[in-house]
Motif scaffolding. Structure first.
Motif, PDB file in Angstrom:
ATOM      1  N   THR A 310       0.834  -1.216   0.000  1.00 21.31           N
ATOM      2  CA  THR A 310       0.000   0.000   0.000  1.00 21.31           C
ATOM      3  C   THR A 310       0.863   1.257   0.000  1.00 21.31           C
ATOM      4  OG1 THR A 310      -0.080  -0.134   2.397  1.00 21.31           O
ATOM      5  CG2 THR A 310      -1.953  -1.063   1.191  1.00 21.31           C
ATOM      6  N   ARG A 311       2.121   1.137   0.441  1.00 21.93           N
ATOM      7  CA  ARG A 311       2.977   2.332   0.537  1.00 21.93           C
ATOM      8  C   ARG A 311       3.950   2.458  -0.625  1.00 21.93           C
ATOM      9  NH1 ARG A 311       5.985   1.532   5.666  1.00 21.93           N
ATOM     10  NH2 ARG A 311       7.002   3.456   5.055  1.00 21.93           N
ATOM     11  N   PHE A 312       4.216   1.340  -1.295  1.00 14.04           N
ATOM     12  CA  PHE A 312       5.234   1.382  -2.364  1.00 14.04           C
ATOM     13  C   PHE A 312       4.699   0.783  -3.654  1.00 14.04           C
ATOM     14  CE2 PHE A 312       7.475   0.995   1.710  1.00 14.04           C
ATOM     15  CZ  PHE A 312       8.241   2.141   1.673  1.00 14.04           C
ATOM     16  N   ARG A 313       5.277   1.264  -4.750  1.00 15.32           N
ATOM     17  CA  ARG A 313       5.036   0.611  -6.043  1.00 15.32           C
ATOM     18  C   ARG A 313       6.251  -0.255  -6.332  1.00 15.32           C
ATOM     19  NH1 ARG A 313       2.921   5.747  -7.389  1.00 15.32           N
ATOM     20  NH2 ARG A 313       0.686   5.615  -7.787  1.00 15.32           N
ATOM     21  N   PHE A 314       6.006  -1.385  -6.947  1.00 12.62           N
ATOM     22  CA  PHE A 314       7.096  -2.328  -7.202  1.00 12.62           C
ATOM     23  C   PHE A 314       7.240  -2.568  -8.693  1.00 12.62           C
ATOM     24  CE2 PHE A 314       5.429  -3.115  -3.006  1.00 12.62           C
ATOM     25  CZ  PHE A 314       6.574  -3.129  -2.237  1.00 12.62           C
ATOM     26  N   TYR A 315       8.471  -2.568  -9.153  1.00  8.76           N
ATOM     27  CA  TYR A 315       8.758  -2.815 -10.568  1.00  8.76           C
ATOM     28  C   TYR A 315       9.919  -3.804 -10.647  1.00  8.76           C
ATOM     29  CZ  TYR A 315       6.519   1.787 -10.591  1.00  8.76           C
ATOM     30  OH  TYR A 315       5.665   2.835 -10.375  1.00  8.76           O
ATOM     31  N   SER A 316       9.900  -4.624 -11.664  1.00  6.31           N
ATOM     32  CA  SER A 316      11.060  -5.520 -11.859  1.00  6.31           C
ATOM     33  C   SER A 316      11.300  -5.754 -13.348  1.00  6.31           C
ATOM     34  CB  SER A 316      10.858  -6.839 -11.123  1.00  6.31           C
ATOM     35  OG  SER A 316       9.621  -7.405 -11.466  1.00  6.31           O
ATOM     36  N   PRO A 317      11.584  -4.691 -14.101  1.00  5.91           N
ATOM     37  CA  PRO A 317      11.870  -4.895 -15.526  1.00  5.91           C
ATOM     38  C   PRO A 317      13.188  -5.655 -15.714  1.00  5.91           C
ATOM     39  CG  PRO A 317      12.361  -2.645 -14.884  1.00  5.91           C
ATOM     40  CD  PRO A 317      11.716  -3.293 -13.688  1.00  5.91           C
ATOM     41  N   ALA A 318      13.235  -6.466 -16.757  1.00  2.00           N
ATOM     42  CA  ALA A 318      14.489  -7.177 -17.060  1.00  2.00           C
ATOM     43  C   ALA A 318      15.562  -6.139 -17.368  1.00  2.00           C
ATOM     44  CB  ALA A 318      14.274  -8.102 -18.251  1.00  2.00           C
ATOM     45  N   PRO A 540      29.141 -16.308 -16.720  1.00  2.00           N
ATOM     46  CA  PRO A 540      27.957 -15.532 -16.329  1.00  2.00           C
ATOM     47  C   PRO A 540      27.031 -16.391 -15.475  1.00  2.00           C
ATOM     48  CG  PRO A 540      27.969 -15.965 -18.690  1.00  2.00           C
ATOM     49  CD  PRO A 540      29.147 -16.658 -18.127  1.00  2.00           C
ATOM     50  N   LEU A 541      26.559 -15.834 -14.375  1.00  2.00           N
ATOM     51  CA  LEU A 541      25.678 -16.596 -13.480  1.00  2.00           C
ATOM     52  C   LEU A 541      24.213 -16.368 -13.855  1.00  2.00           C
ATOM     53  CD1 LEU A 541      27.531 -15.919 -10.123  1.00  2.00           C
ATOM     54  CD2 LEU A 541      27.922 -17.708 -11.790  1.00  2.00           C
ATOM     55  N   PHE A 542      23.838 -15.105 -13.970  1.00  2.00           N
ATOM     56  CA  PHE A 542      22.467 -14.799 -14.390  1.00  2.00           C
ATOM     57  C   PHE A 542      22.321 -13.306 -14.677  1.00  2.00           C
ATOM     58  CE2 PHE A 542      22.677 -15.312  -9.741  1.00  2.00           C
ATOM     59  CZ  PHE A 542      22.485 -14.003  -9.348  1.00  2.00           C
ATOM     60  N   PHE A 543      21.372 -12.977 -15.534  1.00  2.00           N
ATOM     61  CA  PHE A 543      20.949 -11.584 -15.701  1.00  2.00           C
ATOM     62  C   PHE A 543      19.878 -11.339 -14.649  1.00  2.00           C
ATOM     63  CE2 PHE A 543      23.084 -11.813 -19.685  1.00  2.00           C
ATOM     64  CZ  PHE A 543      23.399 -10.502 -19.994  1.00  2.00           C
ATOM     65  N   GLU A 544      20.029 -10.279 -13.896  1.00  2.00           N
ATOM     66  CA  GLU A 544      19.048 -10.034 -12.834  1.00  2.00           C
ATOM     67  C   GLU A 544      18.103  -8.904 -13.234  1.00  2.00           C
ATOM     68  OE1 GLU A 544      21.117  -9.053  -9.275  1.00  2.00           O
ATOM     69  OE2 GLU A 544      22.015  -7.268 -10.103  1.00  2.00           O
ATOM     70  N   PRO A 545      16.867  -8.967 -12.771  1.00  2.00           N
ATOM     71  CA  PRO A 545      15.953  -7.875 -13.068  1.00  2.00           C
ATOM     72  C   PRO A 545      16.267  -6.677 -12.176  1.00  2.00           C
ATOM     73  CG  PRO A 545      14.880  -9.493 -11.682  1.00  2.00           C
ATOM     74  CD  PRO A 545      16.248 -10.032 -11.980  1.00  2.00           C
ATOM     75  N   ASN A 546      15.820  -5.517 -12.573  1.00  2.00           N
ATOM     76  CA  ASN A 546      15.985  -4.336 -11.736  1.00  2.00           C
ATOM     77  C   ASN A 546      14.809  -4.267 -10.774  1.00  2.00           C
ATOM     78  OD1 ASN A 546      16.343  -1.871 -10.542  1.00  2.00           O
ATOM     79  ND2 ASN A 546      15.720  -0.693 -12.347  1.00  2.00           N
ATOM     80  N   ARG A 547      14.994  -4.812  -9.586  1.00  2.00           N
ATOM     81  CA  ARG A 547      13.905  -4.781  -8.592  1.00  2.00           C
ATOM     82  C   ARG A 547      13.890  -3.408  -7.940  1.00  2.00           C
ATOM     83  NH1 ARG A 547      15.628 -10.278  -8.237  1.00  2.00           N
ATOM     84  NH2 ARG A 547      17.514  -9.407  -7.369  1.00  2.00           N
ATOM     85  N   LEU A 548      12.817  -2.721  -8.172  1.00  2.00           N
ATOM     86  CA  LEU A 548      12.744  -1.312  -7.788  1.00  2.00           C
ATOM     87  C   LEU A 548      11.503  -1.079  -6.939  1.00  2.00           C
ATOM     88  CD1 LEU A 548      13.650   1.710  -8.391  1.00  2.00           C
ATOM     89  CD2 LEU A 548      12.186   1.570 -10.399  1.00  2.00           C
ATOM     90  N   ALA A 549      11.687  -0.455  -5.785  1.00  2.00           N
ATOM     91  CA  ALA A 549      10.540  -0.063  -4.953  1.00  2.00           C
ATOM     92  C   ALA A 549      10.530   1.462  -4.869  1.00  2.00           C
ATOM     93  CB  ALA A 549      10.664  -0.667  -3.564  1.00  2.00           C
ATOM     94  N   VAL A 550       9.382   2.060  -5.154  1.00  2.00           N
ATOM     95  CA  VAL A 550       9.267   3.516  -5.136  1.00  2.00           C
ATOM     96  C   VAL A 550       8.050   3.890  -4.295  1.00  2.00           C
ATOM     97  CG1 VAL A 550       8.997   5.595  -6.538  1.00  2.00           C
ATOM     98  CG2 VAL A 550      10.262   3.650  -7.441  1.00  2.00           C
ATOM     99  N   SER A 551       8.226   4.894  -3.482  1.00  2.00           N
ATOM    100  CA  SER A 551       7.113   5.363  -2.641  1.00  2.00           C
ATOM    101  C   SER A 551       5.930   5.768  -3.522  1.00  2.00           C
ATOM    102  CB  SER A 551       7.588   6.563  -1.826  1.00  2.00           C
ATOM    103  OG  SER A 551       6.486   7.261  -1.317  1.00  2.00           O
ATOM    104  N   ARG A 552       4.735   5.463  -3.045  1.00  2.00           N
ATOM    105  CA  ARG A 552       3.540   5.836  -3.805  1.00  2.00           C
ATOM    106  C   ARG A 552       3.302   7.348  -3.809  1.00  2.00           C
ATOM    107  NH1 ARG A 552       0.060   2.034  -5.664  1.00  2.00           N
ATOM    108  NH2 ARG A 552       0.546  -0.110  -5.047  1.00  2.00           N
ATOM    109  N   SER A 553       4.180   8.089  -3.105  1.00  2.60           N
ATOM    110  CA  SER A 553       4.062   9.555  -3.157  1.00  2.60           C
ATOM    111  C   SER A 553       4.474  10.097  -4.511  1.00  2.60           C
ATOM    112  CB  SER A 553       4.987  10.195  -2.121  1.00  2.60           C
ATOM    113  OG  SER A 553       4.939   9.524  -0.934  1.00  2.60           O
ATOM    114  N   PHE A 554       5.104   9.234  -5.322  1.00  6.33           N
ATOM    115  CA  PHE A 554       5.601   9.721  -6.616  1.00  6.33           C
ATOM    116  C   PHE A 554       5.002   8.934  -7.770  1.00  6.33           C
ATOM    117  CE2 PHE A 554       8.878  10.762  -3.547  1.00  6.33           C
ATOM    118  CZ  PHE A 554       9.050  12.108  -3.797  1.00  6.33           C
TER     119      PHE A 554
END
Lengths: 578, 338
Positions: A310-318, A540-554
């Motif tokens: 409820t407080r954050f938006r979550f993104y995980s683009p490759a 190479p072990l793995f390509f990781e996604p960009n796990r991003l958490a951003v406050s819902r204030s933005f």
């Protein structure tokens, strides 16, 4: 906002307990403050050095390049240039015709002119400056021709032709001559003289005087010098703790954001909080002391998603970040190819993906992401986890298993390996522990060396390691891997930390960089991938996604897979929910 | 003391002894058992699992069995904290006894030897660590040479009491953890260095107590009698003064042990000098930061630490002062109640 087309670097965390001190509310009445978590200090803000991705991100707030990358659209767009350059091929040369934005000015009100672009190219080619990385990026530019009729027009003259020239030609930061070289020392020195590999140039009096002034470290911490045409200025820099940038009260593109999204600069203040420890960073995010937490560890991301959606938006683009196990091929015990191949079979890749990426992430046979299907060599098989196969390869490499371990007849010391990684990084720790355990299964001792990031960079530069864990980041626009793999890039001047390379691989990299034909380029890329697969300077072990958490204030986060993975200047306050 | 309290005290000490015995068995298993030299098994299929029948104390964020990890961690208690406490107590005893017995004027050395030793000390501090041995050897040889000759016989008093008290005051003025962190930053805190750091920072309390007791005892009539009889200072200290001070001094060992244990665990918690494959209770506790919801990590490591420190305190002697006892000594002298 990524100008690091050919810069690959280390991204890692530092162990520590740096705390995120509470700061003022992230929302002011006008332009908001955005607080971002960084795992490490950028080390330098010198616009020609850019030692890591954080330095690049910070510099993109201070300086502008001719072109920038629209992350979500994955294409280059004009930034300081008015339009994309016109490309003309004539004889063996390529001409890229640019015009600077008609409203672009420096902070002193003077217009940004083609003369500044010429000055920047001189700085990037000037000997004796820490500009090796960017110099490689612009090495194809032979000269710059100024337009006598229009001081904002200029033409870059390039050797040969490559499709990447158009984008690469606009990726270096344009520097203000009035701040960096107020005496105009470089003005009489022609660019062509500097681009020549002539050691006598460094001895010229104006060059030496310029070097002396430019290389003063204090200059690149001083907000009065660290000013470009970007929308922000440096407010404070507490090394290892915090960097803060404030929006310039008057910026040349203030009213252009509506028509040109790349020129958006909404936040009034941007703070980067250096928090090496992920647990501390997560706590700070939960306590509302941070607004943006990029590249979160997988377990923390999953937990936060479950508890604080409820407080954050979550993104995980490759993303184009790949975690690799790097091997120092110049170490005598790792010189033999089959020894390195054996080590690559000691990694339980699937377990690692499950444990560290929580099912996200993707395996690869090389540095090119499998998402880039046109360039990825999908005929190469993914290397399996196979300790018996590793033991067999070690035997083929001349090692004999004895009661004391693996040893060669002529070597009294048994084979032991030191694995270095950035301390405090949970992903690296898991990888290191699993690798150590697998190696123990075949009687190969591996000692773990979690090391502070700055010290680790130094050790890698000097080649004082056997194995190291490293995260490389790239983009889909260019495949010039010379900074990472060329023998010239070994040592402090480049990023070739595995110290891999020979005349044939250098030749292949050179040909790849200069090849114009896309079919031939694919063929060369496949050859390079096969070579790296066989030689194993890293696995190479793995390509990781960009796990991003951003406050819902933005809102207007614009998440994407390119570094840094979000568009900070476009952040705007989200409307308050009723 | 009432019989009930006495029984409680006895059972408390018994339980404490039992717990410490269990730790010793665990340490022996960790050092010599089948798992010797190997970290607990990493199983990424069992990350942060709560206690279960298979894993009595659950698993950590790397899938390792917490009970195994704690048992392996006891080994470090016995190879770092215990020797450090013993050495710190011995060093404190030695320095405190010397300061209390000789004071500022009782010990006299040849002036030239004092100059040589001072130069050696300055050289030791100013030179690179690799050259430290040479400075010490040089100073020792020069001192021996000076004492082998009749010349340079002029002596000077060594202000031993002032030196020991000043050093203790200086060490006491800096918070112990800060000092330990600063020293571990100078050098990778591997076993030997960490042991040295703990000894260096933990001796002052023992030295202060020993000095006070020796100062009191050295004025006793039997000590004076021994001195008149021509006993050497070493014999008086070793055979007559220290045994009488011992009932009080022996309490410093458990105290030093608990301090060393606390410091070692704190350093491990901060990640100083340990790699994730090494077992230490502090490291087990630190792993809880990666998984804040894993209560079993915090509970089990804290419980182990608390029980151990409590058990050590249970072993403290009950006597308050050596001067309240009367001890028959081998020499035939007697300590009388004051």
């Amino acid at each position: 906002m990524l100008r690091s087309a050919a810069i690959w670097g280390l991204l890692s965390g530092i162990f520590g307990l740096a705390a995120c001190s509470p700061s003022s509310s992230s929302q002011s009445a006008g332009a908001p403050t955005v607080r971002v978590c960084w795992p490490r200090d950028p080390e330098s803000l010198n616009p020609v050095t850019l030692p890591n991705a954080y330095a690049v991100q910070a510099n993109n707030l201070l300086y502008q390049s001719l072109l920038t990358v629209d992350g979500p659209a994955r294409r280059h767009v004009p930034w300081l240039a008015a339009t994309l350059p016109a490309v003309e091929r004539r004889d063996s040369l390529t001409y890229l015709r640019y015009r600077l934005h008609p409203r672009a000015t420096w902070d002193n009100g003077q217009p940004i002119l083609a003369q500044d672009v010429a000055f920047t190219l001189k700085v990037l080619n000037c000997p004796g400056l820490p500009n090796e990385g960017l110099r490689g990026l612009v090495s194809f530019i032979r000269d710059v021709q100024l337009d006598a009729a229009d001081p904002r027009r200029f033409t870059l003259v390039c050797r040969g032709y490559a499709p990447e020239y158009r984008d690469n030609s606009g990726e270096f930061p344009i520097l203000p001559e009035y701040l960096i070289d107020p005496q105009g020392r470089l003005r009489p020195v022609p660019l062509q003289l500097l681009t020549r590999a002539d050691s006598s140039v460094a001895r010229l009096a104006p060059i030496r005087a310029f070097q002396q002034e430019f290389n003063q470290p204090a200059r690149w911490r001083d907000p009065r010098t660290l000013r470009g045409s970007g929308p922000y200025q440096l407010a404070t820099w507490q090394v290892g703790q915090q960097l803060a940038f404030t929006r310039k009260p008057h910026w040349w593109a203030d009213n252009l954001a509506a028509t040109t999204p790349a020129l958006a600069a909404e936040p009034g203040r941007i703070e980067f909080h250096v928090i090496p420890n992920p647990a501390t960073a997560l706590l700070a995010l939960r306590r509302n002391e941070l607004d943006v937490y990029p590249h979160m560890p997988g377990p923390d991301f999953a937990r936060l998603q479950a508890t604080d959606s409820t407080r954050f938006r979550f993104y995980s683009p490759a993303s184009y970040r790949v975690v690799v196990l790097e091997m120092n091929v110049q170490q005598p015990r790792l010189r033999e190819t089959r020894t390195r191949q054996a080590l690559a079979h000691l990694i339980d890749y699937d377990q690692l993906l499950r444990a560290t990426q929580y099912g996200q992430g993707q395996r690869s046979t090389g540095l090119i992401s499998p998402r880039e299907k046109w360039a990825y060599h999908d005929s190469l098989p993914l290397r399996p986890y196979a300790p018996p196969r590793a033991a067999a390869l070690l035997r083929q490499a001349g090692w004999q298993q004895t009661a004391e371990g693996w040893r060669r007849p002529q070597q009294p010391q048994p084979l032991t390996l030191r694995l270095f990684y950035s301390a405090g990084d949970r992903t690296y720790e898991t990888i290191a522990l699993l690798f150590q355990q697998s190696a123990r299964q075949i009687g190969l001792p591996v000692t773990l060396h979690p090391t502070e990031a700055g010290q680790l960079s130094e050790l890698r530069r000097n080649g004082e390691f056997d194995l190291s864990l490293r995260t490389l980041y790239g983009n889909p626009f260019a495949y010039d891997l010379r900074p990472l793999l060329h023998t010239r890039s070994i040592g402090s001047g480049g990023a070739n930390r595995s110290r891999f390379g020979n005349a044939a691989s250098d030749q292949l990299l050179e040909t790849l960089a200069s090849t114009e034909d896309s079919v031939a380029k694919v063929r060369l890329l496949h050859r390079l991938q096969t070579l790296l697969y066989q030689e194993v300077p890293f696995t190479p072990l793995f390509f990781e996604p960009n796990r991003l958490a951003v406050s819902r204030s933005f809102e207007h986060v614009r998440p994407n897979g390119l570094e840094p993975g979000y568009d900070l200047p476009s952040f705007t306050p989200a409307p308050v929910q009723p | 003391m009432t019989p009930a309290r006495s029984r409680f005290r006895f059972s408390g000490r018994g339980l404490a002894g039992l717990w410490l015995l269990l730790l010793a068995v665990a340490a022996a298993w960790a050092a010599f058992g089948p798992a010797a030299g190997r970290p607990a098994l990493v199983d990424v299929g069992l990350l942060s699992q709560p206690p279960s029948r298979q894993h009595w104390l659950g698993t950590d964020p790397f899938g390792r069995d917490v009970l195994t990890d704690l048992m392996l961690g006891t080994r470090r208690l016995f190879i770092i904290s215990l020797p450090a406490a013993l050495l710190a107590s011995a060093l404190g005893l030695l320095l405190g006894a010397a300061a209390g017995y000789w004071g500022n004027t009782g010990l006299r050395v040849r002036r030239s030897a004092a100059a040589v030793l001072l130069a050696g000390l300055i050289g030791l501090l100013a030179s690179a660590p690799a050259a430290a041995g040479w400075w010490l050897l040089g100073a020792a040889l020069a001192t021996a040479a000076i004492y082998s000759r009749a010349a340079f016989a002029a002596t000077v008093a060594v202000p031993l009491d002032w030196l020991v008290l000043s050093a203790a005051a200086w060490l006491g003025a800096v918070p112990r953890l800060v000092l330990v962190l600063a020293l571990t930053a100078l050098h990778p805190p591997a076993g030997g260095w960490l042991l040295g750091v703990l000894v260096f920072t933990c001796w002052p309390s023992t030295a202060r107590l020993t000095r006070t007791l020796v100062q009191q005892l050295r004025r006793r009539s039997y000590v004076e009698a021994g001195r008149v009889a021509g006993y050497s200072a070493a014999r008086l200290l070793w055979a007559h003064i220290i045994p009488n001070a011992w009932p009080s001094l022996r309490s410093t060992l458990p105290l030093n042990l608990s301090i060393c244990l606390g410091l070692q665990t704190t350093l491990a918690f901060l990640g100083v000098g340990l790699t994730p494959d090494q077992a230490d209770w502090g490291l087990t506790l630190a792993n809880a930061r990666l998984e804040p919801a894993a209560w079993w990590l915090i509970t089990s490591s804290l419980l182990a630490l608390t029980l151990t420190i409590t058990a050590i305190y249970q072993l403290l002697p009950t006597q308050a002062s050596p001067l309240q006892t009367s001890t028959s000594l081998a020499s035939g002298m007697h300590v009388t109640k004051s």
